[in-house]
Design an enzyme around this catalytic site. Sequence first.
Site, PDB file in Angstrom:
ATOM      1  CG  HIS A 158     -67.427 -34.577  72.342  1.00  0.00           C
ATOM      2  ND1 HIS A 158     -66.633 -35.609  72.069  1.00  0.00           N
ATOM      3  CD2 HIS A 158     -68.252 -34.583  71.275  1.00  0.00           C
ATOM      4  CE1 HIS A 158     -67.067 -36.477  71.452  1.00  0.00           C
ATOM      5  NE2 HIS A 158     -67.607 -35.830  71.047  1.00  0.00           N
TER       6      HIS A 158
ATOM      7  CD  GLU B 229     -64.638 -34.961  75.047  1.00  0.00           C
ATOM      8  OE1 GLU B 229     -65.708 -35.255  74.951  1.00  0.00           O
ATOM      9  OE2 GLU B 229     -63.357 -34.357  73.912  1.00  0.00           O
TER      10      GLU B 229
ATOM     11  NE  ARG C 203     -63.745 -39.985  70.186  1.00  0.00           N
ATOM     12  CZ  ARG C 203     -65.351 -39.473  68.904  1.00  0.00           C
ATOM     13  NH1 ARG C 203     -65.672 -38.395  69.090  1.00  0.00           N
ATOM     14  NH2 ARG C 203     -66.013 -40.207  69.259  1.00  0.00           N
TER      15      ARG C 203
HETATM   16  C1  DGY Z   1     -69.145 -39.419  67.705  1.00  0.00           C
HETATM   17  O1  DGY Z   1     -69.976 -39.859  66.987  1.00  0.00           O
HETATM   18  O2  DGY Z   1     -68.505 -39.688  67.558  1.00  0.00           O
HETATM   19  C2  DGY Z   1     -69.078 -37.830  67.460  1.00  0.00           C
HETATM   20  O3  DGY Z   1     -67.996 -37.239  68.554  1.00  0.00           O
HETATM   21  C3  DGY Z   1     -70.699 -37.681  68.783  1.00  0.00           C
HETATM   22  O4  DGY Z   1     -70.634 -36.682  68.828  1.00  0.00           O
END
Ligand code: DGY
Length: 326
Positions: free
Chosen positions: A285, A266, A237
């Site tokens: 992402h 983001e 993240r």
């Molecule tokens: C999640 O599923 O948390 C991922 O970041 C998606 O790509």
Amino acid sequence: MSDFKVFVTREMPAAALDRLSEHCQMEVWDAFLPPDYDVILKKMGDLSGLLCLLTDRIDARLMDAAPNLKVISNMAVGYDNIDVAAANERRIPVGNTPGVLTETTADFAFALLMAVARRIPEGRQYVQDGKWLTWHPTVLSGQDVFGATLGIIGSGRIGAAVARRAQGFNMRILVNSLESEEDIRQLGGEKVSLDQLLVESDFVSLHVPLTDETHHLISERELALMKPTSILINTARGSVLDPKALYAALKNGQILAAGLDVTDPEPIPLDDPLLSLDNCLVVPHIASASVATRAKMAEMAVDNVIAGLLGEPLPTCVNPEVFDGA
Ligand code: DGY
């Protein structure tokens, strides 16, 4: 037709939505961009279920606006966008999609590592800019991956899958995580402190969930410990990393380069200084974005909604304690 009303905050693979529509009155937000918070708030009133994405902030106020809400299902493994404590207080089960995206995300983390190490995006740009005039002994030389030291921060499902890939590259694997020494040894890794990992690694890859403890886990002090030739990869993240500190470290040559699948915020604004750096590769992402994996994530998210509507335990629930004594 069932009385259950479910709001799905974005289009997702059709097979899953078709199945969900057999169990409820389903409304799907069909715009490309996410619904605003206030739009979701207005929809909550008579909802029994909410199928949301990591782009939707789901807080206590939204939950309180839906007195009949029986389930919140996130089409993601991470769920830092949801106030789980608030869901617990209201005994609302929250579902996520663990497992199905592990290998796809690990593939991508490794791809990002390789791309940055071997300067693939710069190579593409070099060709497109008409700079490829000859083979040259020093042009676009990168860092070797085979035999290098990889530091993995967080060795849950995805971190462990990255370690398995690193074994194929004969890497020394250092791990900083809550897992036991024995579990880490099984991955071919050595359990070390965060500082030792940062000091000794050629590549550092982040695989921790975002929590109060991991927010800005990598900041000025940590970046200063890393080698000037090291490369940082983030597919976890965005705010696990302090972006200002990262910019300074990349600009000043404190570390060599970074590959970021996730940013804070983001999407990253086009005037973000990180985007001005040749040694920072930012992608939108997409680590879990394979056709097959996104279809599986949607199916799992739908399974969670259906179970929640029926009052059954969710197949993958982040707060199963809400069913205690039910
Ligand atoms: C999640 O599923 O948390 C991922 O970041 C998606 O790509």
